[in-house]
Design an enzyme around this catalytic site. Sequence first.
Site, short mmCIF file in Angstrom:
data_model
loop_
_atom_site.label_atom_id
_atom_site.label_comp_id
_atom_site.label_asym_id
_atom_site.label_seq_id
_atom_site.Cartn_x
_atom_site.Cartn_y
_atom_site.Cartn_z
N GLU A 3 -2.20 -5.06 3.25
CA GLU A 3 -3.17 -3.98 3.49
C GLU A 3 -2.62 -2.92 4.45
O GLU A 3 -2.84 -1.73 4.23
CB GLU A 3 -4.43 -4.61 4.08
CG GLU A 3 -5.61 -3.70 4.16
CD GLU A 3 -6.86 -4.47 4.53
OE1 GLU A 3 -7.60 -3.96 5.39
OE2 GLU A 3 -7.10 -5.56 3.99
N ASP A 4 -1.92 -3.33 5.48
CA ASP A 4 -1.52 -2.40 6.54
C ASP A 4 -0.04 -2.05 6.56
O ASP A 4 0.35 -1.11 7.24
CB ASP A 4 -1.86 -3.00 7.92
CG ASP A 4 -3.35 -3.12 8.15
OD1 ASP A 4 -4.13 -2.52 7.39
OD2 ASP A 4 -3.73 -3.84 9.09
N HIS B 19 -2.05 -12.10 6.90
CA HIS B 19 -3.23 -11.70 6.13
C HIS B 19 -3.43 -10.20 6.03
O HIS B 19 -4.05 -9.72 5.09
CB HIS B 19 -4.50 -12.39 6.68
CG HIS B 19 -5.00 -11.81 7.96
ND1 HIS B 19 -4.51 -12.20 9.19
CD2 HIS B 19 -5.93 -10.86 8.20
CE1 HIS B 19 -5.13 -11.51 10.14
NE2 HIS B 19 -6.00 -10.70 9.56
#
Length: 191
Positions: A60-61, A56
């Site tokens: 994003e990271d 998840h």
Amino acid sequence: MLSERFTQALIYATQLHANQVRKGSGVPYVAHLLGVASIALEYGANEDEAIAALLHDAVEDQGGAATREEIRRRFGDNVAAIVDGCTDADTTPKPPWRERKEAYIAHVLSASSSVLLVSAADKLHNAQSILKDYRILGESLWQRFQGGKAGTLWYYRALVNAFYQTGSSPIFAELERVVSELERVVVKDER
């Protein structure tokens, strides 16, 4: 039952986040990913949802659009869509904190049931960690968060409200219990 796809996702997630730790704690980031996957499974996740729970935060990271496409290639469109639905920013630098959080809350209102499950599992694990760490560290905990104490508490309460606007679910109820306990403990300590 979980298949070899889940095992491959676990290996991939561990590799992607190998050098990442939780904010301020030094705990290997994979602990969070395992926690989110565990919570999602406990609340009825299917294999795609459990894989998305492991991944998840990957877009994003850990690489933005390129990572999204690798997730799609390895695990399919459904997993990639769930991960996308759990991503609040995929650009560097990220937009301002409050803007990102407000956009994410608005997004929750129209999210699929799979995104709601994985997102709620993520937020529940985060809230549990914040509560645990607050009990140990007290007010110094809030230095870890861009939103500080007021922003963090606002965000988690707003998330609870947004999840409930989509319907009711045992995972939403558990998130509300943890967030309410966090608010109660913080207010008590302010007195």
